[in-house]
Design a protein around this motif. Sequence first.
Motif, PDB file in Angstrom:
ATOM      1  N   GLN A  34       0.829  -1.206   0.000  1.00  0.00           N
ATOM      2  CA  GLN A  34       0.000   0.000   0.000  1.00  0.00           C
ATOM      3  C   GLN A  34       0.866   1.260   0.000  1.00  0.00           C
ATOM      4  O   GLN A  34       0.562   2.227  -0.683  1.00  0.00           O
ATOM      5  N   SER A  39       2.300   1.589  -3.482  1.00  0.00           N
ATOM      6  CA  SER A  39       1.223   2.013  -4.386  1.00  0.00           C
ATOM      7  C   SER A  39       0.913   3.497  -4.192  1.00  0.00           C
ATOM      8  O   SER A  39       0.703   4.228  -5.156  1.00  0.00           O
ATOM      9  N   ARG A  96       1.390   6.309  -7.025  1.00  0.00           N
ATOM     10  CA  ARG A  96       0.268   7.188  -7.402  1.00  0.00           C
ATOM     11  C   ARG A  96       0.675   8.649  -7.308  1.00  0.00           C
ATOM     12  O   ARG A  96       0.319   9.457  -8.160  1.00  0.00           O
ATOM     13  N   LEU A 156      -4.583   2.573 -10.401  1.00  0.00           N
ATOM     14  CA  LEU A 156      -4.080   2.317  -9.042  1.00  0.00           C
ATOM     15  C   LEU A 156      -5.071   2.785  -7.989  1.00  0.00           C
ATOM     16  O   LEU A 156      -5.249   2.134  -6.962  1.00  0.00           O
ATOM     17  N   THR A 159      -6.584   0.114  -5.277  1.00  0.00           N
ATOM     18  CA  THR A 159      -6.101   0.219  -3.912  1.00  0.00           C
ATOM     19  C   THR A 159      -7.285   0.424  -2.983  1.00  0.00           C
ATOM     20  O   THR A 159      -8.077   1.342  -3.178  1.00  0.00           O
TER      21      THR A 159
END
Length: 171
Positions: A3, A6, A10, A149, A153
């Motif tokens: 996470q 990610s 992002r 994404l 997520t």
Amino acid sequence: MIQRFSGMLRAVLQPNLAPNYPSQAAWLVLRLVAGFVMIHNGLDKLSNIESFAQAYVQVIGLPFPIFFSYVAAYTELLGAPLVALGLFTRPAAFGLFSTMAVAMYHHIKVAGLSIPYLELSMLYAAVFFVFVINGAGLFSLDALLAGWLNAMTPTSQTLESVKEKETTLVS
């Protein structure tokens, strides 16, 4: 861990610009033009790397002039198409901005603050700096990947509900 990665990815990919379509189309045109016309700079360097290294890199006192000439050439050959495509635009634009900053330093060292020598590298540097700060814009692969994404997520609410279900199942 995933996470956090990610979220960082992002942040790099997500453009800062509002979705005003005519404005975004103009960003797209600027990105395409700046990316495509920059490719020839890398090709020119590679066509005679020794000459470029001697005339530009050695003059400003960088060590390993052939190595840094290859770094500049491949930064331009790889970074410029990435900027044009709008893929990993911020890192690519940062590399291109860096090569233009070195080019500006070279021009100042050789000719002083002479605008005719500086203008093209200054213009390129300014354009790539804008893309470093703002990203590629709405019409880009970066925006597409950032949207994907975001959709993939889980949000913090979703994570909390999963944790609650896990604790319920365990108890």
